[in-house]
Design a protein around this motif. Sequence first.
Motif, short mmCIF file in Angstrom:
data_model
loop_
_atom_site.label_atom_id
_atom_site.label_comp_id
_atom_site.label_asym_id
_atom_site.label_seq_id
_atom_site.Cartn_x
_atom_site.Cartn_y
_atom_site.Cartn_z
N GLN A 149 0.69 -1.27 0.01
CA GLN A 149 -0.05 -0.03 -0.07
C GLN A 149 0.82 1.25 -0.02
O GLN A 149 0.48 2.21 -0.65
CB GLN A 149 -0.93 -0.08 1.08
N ALA A 150 2.05 1.26 0.71
CA ALA A 150 2.82 2.19 0.62
C ALA A 150 3.45 2.60 -0.95
O ALA A 150 3.34 3.82 -0.89
CB ALA A 150 4.18 2.20 1.52
N VAL A 151 3.86 1.39 -1.55
CA VAL A 151 4.19 1.74 -2.88
C VAL A 151 2.89 2.25 -3.82
O VAL A 151 3.27 3.28 -4.61
CB VAL A 151 4.54 0.25 -3.30
N SER A 152 1.84 1.69 -3.46
CA SER A 152 0.75 2.24 -4.25
C SER A 152 0.53 3.48 -4.21
O SER A 152 0.21 4.54 -4.91
CB SER A 152 -0.54 1.44 -4.15
N PHE A 153 0.54 3.89 -2.73
CA PHE A 153 0.06 5.41 -2.40
C PHE A 153 1.26 6.35 -2.82
O PHE A 153 1.06 7.49 -3.25
CB PHE A 153 -0.04 5.68 -0.76
N PHE A 154 2.40 6.03 -2.96
CA PHE A 154 3.55 6.98 -3.50
C PHE A 154 3.34 7.17 -4.88
O PHE A 154 3.35 8.17 -5.29
CB PHE A 154 4.90 6.20 -3.21
N TRP A 155 3.02 6.14 -5.64
CA TRP A 155 2.51 6.39 -6.90
C TRP A 155 1.62 7.04 -7.28
O TRP A 155 1.46 8.01 -8.23
CB TRP A 155 2.55 4.93 -7.74
N ARG A 156 0.41 7.12 -6.52
CA ARG A 156 -0.85 7.54 -6.68
C ARG A 156 -0.43 9.02 -6.27
O ARG A 156 -0.77 9.98 -7.15
CB ARG A 156 -1.76 7.08 -5.82
N SER A 157 0.18 9.29 -5.44
CA SER A 157 0.40 10.83 -4.96
C SER A 157 1.34 11.32 -6.00
O SER A 157 1.17 12.62 -6.39
CB SER A 157 1.30 10.59 -3.81
N TYR A 158 2.22 10.69 -6.56
CA TYR A 158 3.15 11.37 -7.66
C TYR A 158 2.36 11.67 -8.70
O TYR A 158 2.56 12.82 -9.42
CB TYR A 158 4.57 10.20 -8.19
N LEU A 159 1.44 10.53 -9.17
CA LEU A 159 0.69 10.91 -10.40
C LEU A 159 -0.35 11.90 -10.19
O LEU A 159 -0.42 12.83 -11.23
CB LEU A 159 0.05 9.61 -10.84
N GLU A 160 -0.90 12.33 -8.87
CA GLU A 160 -1.74 13.27 -8.68
C GLU A 160 -1.18 14.84 -8.79
O GLU A 160 -1.62 15.53 -9.03
CB GLU A 160 -2.42 13.01 -7.66
N TRP A 161 0.28 14.69 -8.08
CA TRP A 161 1.09 15.70 -8.24
C TRP A 161 1.35 16.20 -9.58
O TRP A 161 1.05 17.43 -9.90
CB TRP A 161 2.40 15.45 -7.38
N VAL A 162 1.45 15.35 -10.55
CA VAL A 162 2.17 15.39 -11.77
C VAL A 162 0.89 16.10 -12.85
O VAL A 162 0.79 17.17 -13.19
CB VAL A 162 2.77 14.49 -12.64
N GLU A 163 -0.34 15.51 -12.31
CA GLU A 163 -1.48 15.65 -13.52
C GLU A 163 -2.14 16.59 -12.86
O GLU A 163 -3.26 17.06 -13.69
CB GLU A 163 -2.05 14.49 -13.61
N GLY A 164 -2.31 16.80 -11.59
CA GLY A 164 -3.13 18.13 -10.98
C GLY A 164 -4.33 17.59 -10.15
O GLY A 164 -4.69 16.30 -10.19
N GLU A 165 -5.29 18.46 -9.93
CA GLU A 165 -6.32 18.12 -9.26
C GLU A 165 -7.52 17.17 -9.78
O GLU A 165 -8.23 16.71 -9.41
CB GLU A 165 -7.14 19.25 -8.55
N ALA A 166 -7.35 17.31 -11.44
CA ALA A 166 -8.14 16.51 -12.39
C ALA A 166 -8.05 15.10 -12.10
O ALA A 166 -8.99 14.40 -12.59
CB ALA A 166 -7.92 16.90 -13.91
N SER A 167 -6.85 14.81 -11.70
CA SER A 167 -6.69 13.15 -11.46
C SER A 167 -6.91 12.69 -10.14
O SER A 167 -6.59 11.78 -9.66
CB SER A 167 -5.38 12.77 -11.89
N ALA A 168 -7.21 13.66 -9.30
CA ALA A 168 -7.51 13.17 -7.89
C ALA A 168 -8.52 12.10 -7.80
O ALA A 168 -9.56 12.07 -8.22
CB ALA A 168 -8.23 14.26 -6.89
N ASP A 169 -8.31 11.24 -6.90
CA ASP A 169 -8.98 9.87 -6.93
C ASP A 169 -9.29 9.12 -8.09
O ASP A 169 -10.25 8.46 -8.43
CB ASP A 169 -10.34 10.14 -6.18
N LYS A 170 -8.28 9.19 -9.08
CA LYS A 170 -8.40 8.67 -10.32
C LYS A 170 -8.75 6.94 -10.12
O LYS A 170 -7.57 6.70 -9.48
CB LYS A 170 -7.29 9.09 -11.33
N TYR A 171 -9.44 6.31 -10.65
CA TYR A 171 -9.63 4.75 -10.72
C TYR A 171 -9.56 4.29 -9.47
O TYR A 171 -9.66 3.32 -9.11
CB TYR A 171 -8.15 4.49 -11.22
N LEU A 172 -10.12 5.39 -8.19
CA LEU A 172 -10.07 4.79 -6.78
C LEU A 172 -11.45 4.19 -6.78
O LEU A 172 -12.56 4.71 -7.09
CB LEU A 172 -10.31 6.06 -6.10
N ASP A 173 -11.42 2.74 -6.35
CA ASP A 173 -12.57 1.92 -5.92
C ASP A 173 -12.98 1.89 -4.66
O ASP A 173 -12.60 1.73 -3.72
CB ASP A 173 -12.40 0.72 -6.50
N ARG A 174 -13.76 2.95 -4.21
CA ARG A 174 -14.46 2.95 -2.94
C ARG A 174 -15.94 2.59 -2.74
O ARG A 174 -16.62 2.63 -3.74
CB ARG A 174 -14.18 4.61 -2.33
#
Length: 303
Positions: free
Chosen positions: A259-284
Amino acid sequence: MIDFILWVLQNIVFAPYYLFVAVTNPGAWLDWANPEAVMRFIYYGASVELFFVVFTTFLIITALGMAWNREILWWGVRILESFANVVGRTAAWAGLIMVLVQVMIVFLQRIFRVAEIQLGPLGTAFAQDLSWWSEGLKFHNALVVCLCVSYTFVQGGHVRVDLVYSAVKFRTKKVIDMVGCLIFMMPAIVLTYLYSWFFMWRHLMTPSVTSTSDLDRMIAQARIFRWNVETIGFSPNGFNAYFLFKILIVLFCVMVFLQAVSFFWRSYLEWVEGEASADKYLDRDKTGDESEDLEHAIHSGSV
């Protein structure tokens, strides 16, 4: 300092070789009819070699995603978060089983004065004292805690203390998340895993092994190897499978690290792509109640 850097670089370079040797010689560490193979499995399960294989794999995937195609990282996020959700949603049923067993114990013990519960699925009888079932409730609770930890993280269910985090901008939050993963989450869980791995094996076999034992010494100890699975309960008729708790600690560490690996990747991707990518593909999970779903989203920081 220079020696340490050279040592790290050397192990990173040799990591593909370590992996190749392990994959091409499975009998050397997976043939558990051979005590020496068991000792190799124990040694390499918390070894420098394994660490650098995992670390190098993380570096390569991260570098490819950053420099070539971000979809590689998004696929990694989706796979790891889906894995966490599947494991968590399955293990969560242990909570219901725990409640049902507790109700059964109360009724049989307080009302019917039964001292033993016997189950006979598929014609096989399984009988245990009520105290065994009662102490076993702790195992159901441990299943939920250890196997649902990543699932709860994905769902935004962990408690956060936002002294600074809630007041900063979106991209600053992502930087904080990335730093938190690399500086706190990953090192802490790796250390926990290293201790829990040998702690688990000390309750499964003899002779006792430690994190300071080298491979040659452990191979020499293979001559006196024997299985010695812990089956002692806290009471004479109590739950006698406490070794399962040690296994769950190791699984907990693996789940949190992924989960730490996954969260690091998600945080980096959302940092690069901006708020439009927030919670992208997130299955809640959804409750079906819009107000309750919105309240959960606000609590988890999604809104």
